[in-house]
Design a protein around this motif. Sequence first.
Motif, PDB file in Angstrom:
ATOM      1  N   MET A   1       0.844  -1.194   0.000  1.00 32.17           N
ATOM      2  CA  MET A   1       0.000   0.000   0.000  1.00 32.17           C
ATOM      3  C   MET A   1       0.876   1.239   0.000  1.00 32.17           C
ATOM      4  O   MET A   1       1.844   1.336   0.763  1.00 32.17           O
ATOM      5  CB  MET A   1      -0.940   0.019   1.215  1.00 32.17           C
ATOM      6  CG  MET A   1      -1.836  -1.193   1.341  1.00 32.17           C
ATOM      7  SD  MET A   1      -3.081  -1.007   2.629  1.00 32.17           S
ATOM      8  CE  MET A   1      -4.205   0.125   1.808  1.00 32.17           C
ATOM      9  N   SER A   2       0.530   2.208  -0.842  1.00 30.93           N
ATOM     10  CA  SER A   2       1.183   3.513  -0.835  1.00 30.93           C
ATOM     11  C   SER A   2       0.362   4.481   0.014  1.00 30.93           C
ATOM     12  O   SER A   2      -0.827   4.265   0.259  1.00 30.93           O
ATOM     13  CB  SER A   2       1.328   4.043  -2.265  1.00 30.93           C
ATOM     14  OG  SER A   2       0.053   4.194  -2.872  1.00 30.93           O
TER      15      SER A   2
ATOM     16  N   ARG B   1       2.838  17.381  18.141  1.00 31.68           N
ATOM     17  CA  ARG B   1       1.704  16.583  17.669  1.00 31.68           C
ATOM     18  C   ARG B   1       1.478  16.896  16.193  1.00 31.68           C
ATOM     19  O   ARG B   1       1.289  18.047  15.816  1.00 31.68           O
ATOM     20  CB  ARG B   1       0.428  16.883  18.464  1.00 31.68           C
ATOM     21  CG  ARG B   1      -0.727  15.958  18.111  1.00 31.68           C
ATOM     22  CD  ARG B   1      -2.008  16.378  18.797  1.00 31.68           C
ATOM     23  NE  ARG B   1      -2.504  17.646  18.261  1.00 31.68           N
ATOM     24  CZ  ARG B   1      -3.718  18.135  18.504  1.00 31.68           C
ATOM     25  NH1 ARG B   1      -4.538  17.499  19.312  1.00 31.68           N
ATOM     26  NH2 ARG B   1      -4.095  19.289  17.980  1.00 31.68           N
ATOM     27  N   VAL B   2       1.509  15.845  15.381  1.00 31.95           N
ATOM     28  CA  VAL B   2       1.312  15.977  13.934  1.00 31.95           C
ATOM     29  C   VAL B   2       0.028  15.247  13.568  1.00 31.95           C
ATOM     30  O   VAL B   2      -0.111  14.052  13.833  1.00 31.95           O
ATOM     31  CB  VAL B   2       2.506  15.405  13.144  1.00 31.95           C
ATOM     32  CG1 VAL B   2       2.281  15.576  11.643  1.00 31.95           C
ATOM     33  CG2 VAL B   2       3.805  16.072  13.580  1.00 31.95           C
ATOM     34  N   VAL B   3      -0.901  15.963  12.946  1.00 32.86           N
ATOM     35  CA  VAL B   3      -2.175  15.392  12.518  1.00 32.86           C
ATOM     36  C   VAL B   3      -2.262  15.535  11.006  1.00 32.86           C
ATOM     37  O   VAL B   3      -2.029  16.625  10.463  1.00 32.86           O
ATOM     38  CB  VAL B   3      -3.376  16.096  13.187  1.00 32.86           C
ATOM     39  CG1 VAL B   3      -4.691  15.462  12.737  1.00 32.86           C
ATOM     40  CG2 VAL B   3      -3.255  16.030  14.707  1.00 32.86           C
ATOM     41  N   SER B   4      -2.602  14.443  10.329  1.00 36.74           N
ATOM     42  CA  SER B   4      -2.679  14.475   8.863  1.00 36.74           C
ATOM     43  C   SER B   4      -3.779  13.539   8.393  1.00 36.74           C
ATOM     44  O   SER B   4      -4.116  12.560   9.068  1.00 36.74           O
ATOM     45  CB  SER B   4      -1.339  14.069   8.239  1.00 36.74           C
ATOM     46  OG  SER B   4      -0.942  12.800   8.714  1.00 36.74           O
ATOM     47  N   LEU B   5      -4.313  13.854   7.213  1.00 34.44           N
ATOM     48  CA  LEU B   5      -5.286  12.999   6.545  1.00 34.44           C
ATOM     49  C   LEU B   5      -4.518  12.106   5.575  1.00 34.44           C
ATOM     50  O   LEU B   5      -3.968  12.579   4.584  1.00 34.44           O
ATOM     51  CB  LEU B   5      -6.327  13.838   5.807  1.00 34.44           C
ATOM     52  CG  LEU B   5      -7.424  13.073   5.075  1.00 34.44           C
ATOM     53  CD1 LEU B   5      -8.244  12.233   6.050  1.00 34.44           C
ATOM     54  CD2 LEU B   5      -8.341  14.032   4.326  1.00 34.44           C
ATOM     55  N   VAL B   6      -4.487  10.815   5.873  1.00 28.70           N
ATOM     56  CA  VAL B   6      -3.673   9.867   5.120  1.00 28.70           C
ATOM     57  C   VAL B   6      -4.582   8.987   4.273  1.00 28.70           C
ATOM     58  O   VAL B   6      -5.583   8.454   4.765  1.00 28.70           O
ATOM     59  CB  VAL B   6      -2.817   8.997   6.061  1.00 28.70           C
ATOM     60  CG1 VAL B   6      -1.942   8.035   5.258  1.00 28.70           C
ATOM     61  CG2 VAL B   6      -1.952   9.879   6.952  1.00 28.70           C
ATOM     62  N   SER B   7      -4.213   8.841   2.995  1.00 31.29           N
ATOM     63  CA  SER B   7      -4.928   7.953   2.084  1.00 31.29           C
ATOM     64  C   SER B   7      -4.106   6.680   1.891  1.00 31.29           C
ATOM     65  O   SER B   7      -2.957   6.749   1.439  1.00 31.29           O
ATOM     66  CB  SER B   7      -5.170   8.626   0.730  1.00 31.29           C
ATOM     67  OG  SER B   7      -5.964   9.787   0.872  1.00 31.29           O
ATOM     68  N   PHE B   8      -4.700   5.545   2.230  1.00 33.77           N
ATOM     69  CA  PHE B   8      -4.084   4.243   1.996  1.00 33.77           C
ATOM     70  C   PHE B   8      -4.566   3.743   0.633  1.00 33.77           C
ATOM     71  O   PHE B   8      -5.771   3.578   0.422  1.00 33.77           O
ATOM     72  CB  PHE B   8      -4.466   3.261   3.098  1.00 33.77           C
ATOM     73  CG  PHE B   8      -3.928   3.621   4.454  1.00 33.77           C
ATOM     74  CD1 PHE B   8      -2.807   2.989   4.958  1.00 33.77           C
ATOM     75  CD2 PHE B   8      -4.544   4.596   5.226  1.00 33.77           C
ATOM     76  CE1 PHE B   8      -2.309   3.316   6.213  1.00 33.77           C
ATOM     77  CE2 PHE B   8      -4.058   4.939   6.474  1.00 33.77           C
ATOM     78  CZ  PHE B   8      -2.930   4.296   6.968  1.00 33.77           C
TER      79      PHE B   8
ATOM     80  N   ARG C   1      -8.643   4.201   0.997  1.00 38.40           N
ATOM     81  CA  ARG C   1      -9.182   4.404   2.340  1.00 38.40           C
ATOM     82  C   ARG C   1      -8.489   5.602   2.959  1.00 38.40           C
ATOM     83  O   ARG C   1      -7.258   5.682   2.995  1.00 38.40           O
ATOM     84  CB  ARG C   1      -8.958   3.180   3.228  1.00 38.40           C
ATOM     85  CG  ARG C   1      -9.585   3.332   4.605  1.00 38.40           C
ATOM     86  CD  ARG C   1      -9.118   2.262   5.557  1.00 38.40           C
ATOM     87  NE  ARG C   1      -9.663   2.468   6.898  1.00 38.40           N
ATOM     88  CZ  ARG C   1      -9.229   1.837   7.981  1.00 38.40           C
ATOM     89  NH1 ARG C   1      -8.259   0.945   7.884  1.00 38.40           N
ATOM     90  NH2 ARG C   1      -9.770   2.070   9.161  1.00 38.40           N
ATOM     91  N   ARG C   2      -9.291   6.552   3.449  1.00 35.49           N
ATOM     92  CA  ARG C   2      -8.754   7.770   4.034  1.00 35.49           C
ATOM     93  C   ARG C   2      -9.098   7.807   5.517  1.00 35.49           C
ATOM     94  O   ARG C   2     -10.230   7.508   5.919  1.00 35.49           O
ATOM     95  CB  ARG C   2      -9.312   9.005   3.331  1.00 35.49           C
ATOM     96  CG  ARG C   2      -9.088   9.014   1.820  1.00 35.49           C
ATOM     97  CD  ARG C   2      -9.719  10.231   1.184  1.00 35.49           C
ATOM     98  NE  ARG C   2      -9.002  11.454   1.503  1.00 35.49           N
ATOM     99  CZ  ARG C   2      -9.451  12.673   1.208  1.00 35.49           C
ATOM    100  NH1 ARG C   2     -10.620  12.815   0.604  1.00 35.49           N
ATOM    101  NH2 ARG C   2      -8.749  13.738   1.507  1.00 35.49           N
ATOM    102  N   ARG C   3      -8.138   8.198   6.301  1.00 37.33           N
ATOM    103  CA  ARG C   3      -8.358   8.325   7.734  1.00 37.33           C
ATOM    104  C   ARG C   3      -7.339   9.313   8.301  1.00 37.33           C
ATOM    105  O   ARG C   3      -6.275   9.542   7.728  1.00 37.33           O
ATOM    106  CB  ARG C   3      -8.223   6.988   8.451  1.00 37.33           C
ATOM    107  CG  ARG C   3      -6.900   6.289   8.274  1.00 37.33           C
ATOM    108  CD  ARG C   3      -6.651   5.256   9.356  1.00 37.33           C
ATOM    109  NE  ARG C   3      -6.475   5.874  10.651  1.00 37.33           N
ATOM    110  CZ  ARG C   3      -6.156   5.203  11.756  1.00 37.33           C
ATOM    111  NH1 ARG C   3      -5.999   3.894  11.718  1.00 37.33           N
ATOM    112  NH2 ARG C   3      -6.007   5.828  12.910  1.00 37.33           N
ATOM    113  N   TYR C   4      -7.705   9.905   9.442  1.00 39.69           N
ATOM    114  CA  TYR C   4      -6.798  10.823  10.121  1.00 39.69           C
ATOM    115  C   TYR C   4      -5.824  10.021  10.981  1.00 39.69           C
ATOM    116  O   TYR C   4      -6.221   9.114  11.707  1.00 39.69           O
ATOM    117  CB  TYR C   4      -7.576  11.813  10.980  1.00 39.69           C
ATOM    118  CG  TYR C   4      -8.176  12.950  10.191  1.00 39.69           C
ATOM    119  CD1 TYR C   4      -7.416  14.070   9.851  1.00 39.69           C
ATOM    120  CD2 TYR C   4      -9.503  12.898   9.774  1.00 39.69           C
ATOM    121  CE1 TYR C   4      -7.966  15.121   9.125  1.00 39.69           C
ATOM    122  CE2 TYR C   4     -10.066  13.941   9.043  1.00 39.69           C
ATOM    123  CZ  TYR C   4      -9.290  15.048   8.725  1.00 39.69           C
ATOM    124  OH  TYR C   4      -9.837  16.063   8.003  1.00 39.69           O
TER     125      TYR C   4
END
Length: 243
Positions: free
Chosen positions: A125-126, A195-202, A209-212
């Motif tokens: 997965m990228s 604290r690093v928060v990002s919206l990551v797409s798998f 699939r996208r999740r924080y």
Amino acid sequence: MQQDPNSRPATGYPYPYPPQQPAPPSNGYPPNPATAYPYQNHNPHPYHAPHPNPRAILFRRLFTAFTVFLLILGLILFIFFLVVRPQLPTVHITSLSVSNFTVSDNRLAGNWDLRLQFRNPNSKMSLRYEAVTCDLRYDRVSLAETRLQPFDLGTKEQAPVNGTLSVAGTYVDGRLVDSIGKERGSKGSVEFDLRVVSLVSFRYGVYRRRRYVTVYCDDVAVGVAGNSSSGNMVGSIKRCKPY
């Protein structure tokens, strides 16, 4: 008058046969009066079983089909995640330095330069990082916040990400000022939290699939003596915790 022994009964009168007796039961007991005569149903309206409701049958079949569909879908997803096994990224903070750092009269100022190392541990997965924000804190109080550029990570790839956080004369609580002063005097350093928060797409083929994802880098010590306004991270690379 003498009767003729060969005489026959007169025509029109039945021959008086003796009444027929029921056969004795084979078990030797007298017959049950309740079963001596067969039951006769005198109900002019015989009972008929009700016809099933076609709508209820349709709903029942639809519910069964939907349940089977959910079970099959759940099995497919379970096998997919068992094979692909998506994993959260690993993040290390490689450097954190501060300059123009001053704390006086309940005012705080400083510039923090940081470098983070992101790595994708997935082999199938990228990852795509979007809306990446970084928050610098001390004792759970936010001091500065910045937004980092989006980036991509292929399978098993890693990449450095740089950022700068600045604050100029912002007001802080007196308790916080005293705590920073005591820490600088006793340790010669100040421990900050990131604290690093990002919206990551798998991504895997057509699957998305996208999740924080939140990454915590706690207790990152920066050496800042009492009479100095700059310093660097104490120690080697520090691993952060993703959630």
